[in-house]
Design a protein around this motif. Sequence first.
Motif, mmCIF file in Angstrom:
data_model
loop_
_atom_site.group_PDB
_atom_site.id
_atom_site.type_symbol
_atom_site.label_atom_id
_atom_site.label_comp_id
_atom_site.label_asym_id
_atom_site.label_seq_id
_atom_site.Cartn_x
_atom_site.Cartn_y
_atom_site.Cartn_z
ATOM 1 N N GLU A 123 -36.452 -24.466 -58.986
ATOM 2 C CA GLU A 123 -35.062 -24.365 -58.543
ATOM 3 C C GLU A 123 -34.113 -24.747 -59.682
ATOM 4 O OE1 GLU A 123 -34.313 -26.551 -54.964
ATOM 5 O OE2 GLU A 123 -36.020 -25.672 -53.908
ATOM 6 N N GLU A 124 -34.467 -25.803 -60.421
ATOM 7 C CA GLU A 124 -33.614 -26.251 -61.513
ATOM 8 C C GLU A 124 -33.553 -25.205 -62.627
ATOM 9 O OE1 GLU A 124 -31.122 -28.776 -63.849
ATOM 10 O OE2 GLU A 124 -31.481 -28.418 -61.714
ATOM 11 N N ALA A 125 -34.665 -24.517 -62.872
ATOM 12 C CA ALA A 125 -34.661 -23.468 -63.897
ATOM 13 C C ALA A 125 -33.705 -22.343 -63.512
ATOM 14 C CB ALA A 125 -36.074 -22.925 -64.092
ATOM 15 N N GLU A 126 -33.722 -21.955 -62.239
ATOM 16 C CA GLU A 126 -32.796 -20.910 -61.772
ATOM 17 C C GLU A 126 -31.351 -21.402 -61.849
ATOM 18 O OE1 GLU A 126 -33.583 -17.997 -61.520
ATOM 19 O OE2 GLU A 126 -35.293 -17.572 -60.264
ATOM 20 N N ARG A 127 -31.134 -22.652 -61.506
ATOM 21 C CA ARG A 127 -29.778 -23.217 -61.546
ATOM 22 C C ARG A 127 -29.246 -23.229 -62.977
ATOM 23 N NH1 ARG A 127 -26.617 -27.914 -62.246
ATOM 24 N NH2 ARG A 127 -28.306 -28.870 -63.421
ATOM 25 N N GLN A 128 -30.075 -23.689 -63.912
ATOM 26 C CA GLN A 128 -29.640 -23.752 -65.302
ATOM 27 C C GLN A 128 -29.352 -22.366 -65.870
ATOM 28 O OE1 GLN A 128 -28.834 -26.259 -67.084
ATOM 29 N NE2 GLN A 128 -29.827 -28.084 -66.270
ATOM 30 N N THR A 129 -30.210 -21.405 -65.554
ATOM 31 C CA THR A 129 -29.982 -20.036 -66.016
ATOM 32 C C THR A 129 -28.703 -19.480 -65.415
ATOM 33 O OG1 THR A 129 -32.370 -19.668 -66.236
ATOM 34 C CG2 THR A 129 -30.969 -17.717 -66.171
ATOM 35 N N SER A 130 -28.470 -19.766 -64.145
ATOM 36 C CA SER A 130 -27.258 -19.285 -63.476
ATOM 37 C C SER A 130 -26.008 -19.893 -64.108
ATOM 38 C CB SER A 130 -27.305 -19.619 -61.986
ATOM 39 O OG SER A 130 -28.349 -18.900 -61.340
ATOM 40 N N ARG A 131 -26.053 -21.172 -64.419
ATOM 41 C CA ARG A 131 -24.904 -21.824 -65.060
ATOM 42 C C ARG A 131 -24.617 -21.205 -66.426
ATOM 43 N NH1 ARG A 131 -23.042 -26.895 -63.490
ATOM 44 N NH2 ARG A 131 -22.803 -27.535 -65.668
ATOM 45 N N ALA A 132 -25.673 -20.909 -67.168
ATOM 46 C CA ALA A 132 -25.490 -20.270 -68.471
ATOM 47 C C ALA A 132 -24.872 -18.888 -68.314
ATOM 48 C CB ALA A 132 -26.831 -20.180 -69.199
ATOM 49 N N LEU A 133 -25.279 -18.168 -67.279
ATOM 50 C CA LEU A 133 -24.715 -16.845 -67.025
ATOM 51 C C LEU A 133 -23.241 -16.937 -66.633
ATOM 52 C CD1 LEU A 133 -27.723 -15.230 -65.142
ATOM 53 C CD2 LEU A 133 -26.668 -14.327 -67.240
ATOM 54 N N VAL A 134 -22.884 -17.937 -65.838
ATOM 55 C CA VAL A 134 -21.478 -18.140 -65.482
ATOM 56 C C VAL A 134 -20.647 -18.334 -66.748
ATOM 57 C CG1 VAL A 134 -19.838 -19.713 -64.390
ATOM 58 C CG2 VAL A 134 -21.903 -19.034 -63.161
ATOM 59 N N ASN A 135 -21.141 -19.152 -67.660
ATOM 60 C CA ASN A 135 -20.429 -19.384 -68.921
ATOM 61 C C ASN A 135 -20.313 -18.105 -69.739
ATOM 62 O OD1 ASN A 135 -19.908 -22.133 -68.549
ATOM 63 N ND2 ASN A 135 -21.900 -22.735 -69.370
ATOM 64 N N SER A 136 -21.389 -17.316 -69.762
ATOM 65 C CA SER A 136 -21.368 -16.055 -70.521
ATOM 66 C C SER A 136 -20.374 -15.069 -69.918
ATOM 67 C CB SER A 136 -22.771 -15.440 -70.551
ATOM 68 O OG SER A 136 -23.679 -16.252 -71.260
ATOM 69 N N ILE A 137 -20.320 -15.025 -68.599
ATOM 70 C CA ILE A 137 -19.368 -14.140 -67.923
ATOM 71 C C ILE A 137 -17.935 -14.553 -68.230
ATOM 72 C CG2 ILE A 137 -18.472 -13.485 -65.645
ATOM 73 C CD1 ILE A 137 -21.461 -13.666 -64.678
ATOM 74 N N GLU A 138 -17.646 -15.843 -68.107
ATOM 75 C CA GLU A 138 -16.299 -16.329 -68.409
ATOM 76 C C GLU A 138 -15.939 -16.062 -69.868
ATOM 77 O OE1 GLU A 138 -15.867 -20.408 -67.371
ATOM 78 O OE2 GLU A 138 -15.846 -20.036 -65.213
ATOM 79 N N GLU A 139 -16.885 -16.245 -70.766
ATOM 80 C CA GLU A 139 -16.632 -16.008 -72.184
ATOM 81 C C GLU A 139 -16.342 -14.540 -72.456
ATOM 82 O OE1 GLU A 139 -16.189 -16.884 -76.251
ATOM 83 O OE2 GLU A 139 -16.208 -18.162 -74.458
ATOM 84 N N ALA A 140 -17.092 -13.641 -71.811
ATOM 85 C CA ALA A 140 -16.889 -12.206 -72.012
ATOM 86 C C ALA A 140 -15.504 -11.770 -71.536
ATOM 87 C CB ALA A 140 -17.979 -11.424 -71.284
ATOM 88 N N TRP A 141 -15.102 -12.236 -70.357
ATOM 89 C CA TRP A 141 -13.776 -11.901 -69.843
ATOM 90 C C TRP A 141 -12.685 -12.559 -70.704
ATOM 91 C CZ3 TRP A 141 -12.257 -9.094 -65.301
ATOM 92 C CH2 TRP A 141 -13.323 -8.507 -64.603
ATOM 93 N N SER A 142 -12.942 -13.770 -71.187
ATOM 94 C CA SER A 142 -11.970 -14.460 -72.038
ATOM 95 C C SER A 142 -11.730 -13.689 -73.330
ATOM 96 C CB SER A 142 -12.464 -15.870 -72.380
ATOM 97 O OG SER A 142 -12.598 -16.666 -71.224
#
Length: 202
Positions: A123-142
């Motif tokens: 579960e923690e591995a999925e959570r960490q990957t998801s958090r990294a993806l959130v950051n990547s999405i925000e960075e791309a839109w930024s």
Amino acid sequence: MTLRDGPRSKRGLILTAAIERFGEVGFEHTKWASIADEVGIGQTALYHYFESKAHCLLTIMRLELAESLERFTAAIEGVDDPVEALGAAVTSALEATPRDALQRRILQSHMDLLATPRQSEKEEAERQTSRALVNSIEEAWSLLIAKGMGAGVFADADPRLMARLVLGLVVSVWRWYRPDGDMSLDQLNRHVRDTTLRIVRA
């Protein structure tokens, strides 16, 4: 949803059934055993693929976040004009089948899960990957919004903050949109795209 499973794997069927159940009746009200019944396997067999209902939920969230980033990248590829690119990004984010809408509703309804570490390793591995993806999405839109600011077509502001405001508007749709509602997704898409461009324009 892209899955690379063997021909006998039930993982894709489990995810499909979970998306339907979690999206329609809610994660909390879905019994893990009902997923097994729908797929036609024993409850014990579920644990071959997911160690818990929460693990399955976090996997669905991670898959949707990855697909969101892919949609954004594909939408703006080769589009040089920042206004056109942002409009294309919003449009791609709001194009969805009824099943897509369910998956996105699940993601937005459970984003709070990404804030707290999980005791389970998977579960923690999925959570960490998801958090990294959130950051990547925000960075791309930024970066896209910053490009528009640099070109003088978007108002000068903090690009990350503006990206979060725009994303907040776009993704909030999935909390209340229903395919059988009064407004079609195409109509909604136009309204959200026009509103987004009004928010960022100089």
